[in-house]
Scaffold this motif. Structure first.
Motif, short mmCIF file in Angstrom:
data_model
loop_
_atom_site.label_atom_id
_atom_site.label_comp_id
_atom_site.label_asym_id
_atom_site.label_seq_id
_atom_site.Cartn_x
_atom_site.Cartn_y
_atom_site.Cartn_z
N VAL A 33 22.29 -24.69 14.04
CA VAL A 33 21.06 -24.74 13.07
C VAL A 33 20.16 -25.53 13.67
O VAL A 33 19.04 -25.52 13.84
CB VAL A 33 21.54 -25.17 11.70
CG1 VAL A 33 20.12 -25.36 11.05
CG2 VAL A 33 22.55 -24.13 11.16
N VAL A 34 20.62 -26.65 14.56
CA VAL A 34 19.89 -27.88 14.98
C VAL A 34 19.71 -27.80 16.44
O VAL A 34 18.77 -28.28 16.88
CB VAL A 34 20.53 -29.35 14.73
CG1 VAL A 34 19.92 -30.31 15.17
CG2 VAL A 34 20.85 -29.26 12.99
N GLY A 35 20.42 -26.89 16.89
CA GLY A 35 20.48 -26.84 18.42
C GLY A 35 19.06 -26.71 19.14
O GLY A 35 18.04 -25.81 18.54
N MET A 36 18.77 -27.29 20.34
CA MET A 36 17.52 -27.36 20.75
C MET A 36 18.09 -27.27 22.47
O MET A 36 19.00 -27.56 22.72
CB MET A 36 16.82 -28.47 20.60
CG MET A 36 17.22 -29.69 21.24
SD MET A 36 16.02 -31.11 20.62
CE MET A 36 17.02 -32.44 21.01
N ASP A 37 16.91 -26.52 23.22
CA ASP A 37 17.18 -26.49 24.46
C ASP A 37 16.99 -27.71 25.34
O ASP A 37 15.97 -28.38 25.05
CB ASP A 37 16.12 -25.24 25.18
CG ASP A 37 16.28 -24.02 24.60
OD1 ASP A 37 17.53 -23.43 24.30
OD2 ASP A 37 15.39 -23.19 24.61
N ASP A 38 17.68 -27.83 26.47
CA ASP A 38 17.49 -29.18 27.10
C ASP A 38 16.61 -28.99 28.14
O ASP A 38 16.76 -28.18 29.20
CB ASP A 38 18.74 -29.61 27.58
CG ASP A 38 18.76 -31.00 28.40
OD1 ASP A 38 17.55 -31.69 28.26
OD2 ASP A 38 19.70 -31.21 29.24
N THR A 39 15.18 -29.62 28.22
CA THR A 39 14.50 -29.40 29.10
C THR A 39 14.00 -30.30 30.03
O THR A 39 13.15 -30.55 30.87
CB THR A 39 12.87 -28.91 28.41
OG1 THR A 39 12.45 -30.10 27.51
CG2 THR A 39 13.15 -27.71 27.50
N MET A 40 14.98 -31.46 30.17
CA MET A 40 14.70 -32.83 30.63
C MET A 40 14.56 -32.36 32.05
O MET A 40 13.58 -32.97 32.84
CB MET A 40 15.86 -33.87 30.57
CG MET A 40 15.62 -34.99 30.97
SD MET A 40 16.85 -36.18 30.87
CE MET A 40 18.20 -35.67 31.68
N LEU A 41 15.31 -31.65 32.72
CA LEU A 41 15.20 -31.18 34.17
C LEU A 41 13.92 -30.59 34.48
O LEU A 41 13.43 -31.08 35.55
CB LEU A 41 16.56 -30.58 34.61
CG LEU A 41 16.56 -30.18 36.15
CD1 LEU A 41 16.56 -31.71 37.02
CD2 LEU A 41 17.77 -29.39 36.50
N SER A 42 13.67 -29.67 33.67
CA SER A 42 12.29 -28.86 34.00
C SER A 42 11.45 -29.85 33.87
O SER A 42 10.25 -29.91 34.52
CB SER A 42 12.32 -27.71 33.30
OG SER A 42 12.14 -27.92 31.82
#
Length: 122
Positions: A33-42
Motif C-alpha cells: 500500500v505504501v510502497g514507493m519506487d527508489d529513485t535515489m540512484l537515477s
C-alpha cells in the motif's frame, strides 16, 4: 520492565506487517500500500549529468555560445528564453541564434561522447 518496553513498541509498525488477507488466503502487506519506487540512484545520475553539462558549457563553448545556451535552456538561474528573445539581446536574427545554438549543441554532444565513450545513435 518487559511490559514497559512492549508499550514503547506499540506505535511502531513494520512494512512487512499484514494488513488483511483476501478470500484466497493471499496477504496484503503494508509495503504493498505504501510502497514507493527508489529513485535515489537515477536522481544522483541526473544531478551528476547536469553538473557535467554546466561544466562543459563553460569549457567547450565560446562565451557567446555559452551565453546563448544558458539563455535558451534556462541554465544558471536564467529563465528559458525563446530564440526571438535571445536574438533581441544580441541584435541578430532568430535564424542566426538557431545556427549558433545548433553548433554549440553539437560541440556539447561531441564532448559528452568523448567522456562517456558512446554515440547518440545507441
Amino acid at each position: 520492565m518487559y511490559f514497559r518496553s512492549q508499550r514503547k513498541l506499540q506505535g511502531e509498525v513494520s512494512l512487512s506487517d499484514t494488513i488483511e488477507t483476501d478470500t484466497d488466503g493471499d496477504s496484503l502487506y503494508l509495503l504493498d500500500v505504501v510502497g514507493m519506487d527508489d529513485t535515489m540512484l537515477s536522481d544522483l545520475q541526473e544531478k551528476e549529468t547536469c553538473r557535467l553539462v554546466h561544466r562543459l558549457v563553460g569549457e567547450c563553448l565560446t562565451e557567446r555560445e555559452a551565453d546563448i545556451i544558458r539563455r535558451r535552456y534556462g541554465l544558471e538561474g536564467h529563465l528559458p528564453q525563446t530564440q526571438k528573445q535571445v536574438a533581441a539581446v544580441y541584435g541578430i536574427s532568430r535564424s542566426y541564434v538557431s545556427r549558433i545554438e545548433k553548433k554549440a549543441l553539437g560541440k556539447l554532444e561531441r564532448a559528452l561522447e568523448a567522456i562517456w565513450g558512446t554515440t547518440s545513435d545507441q
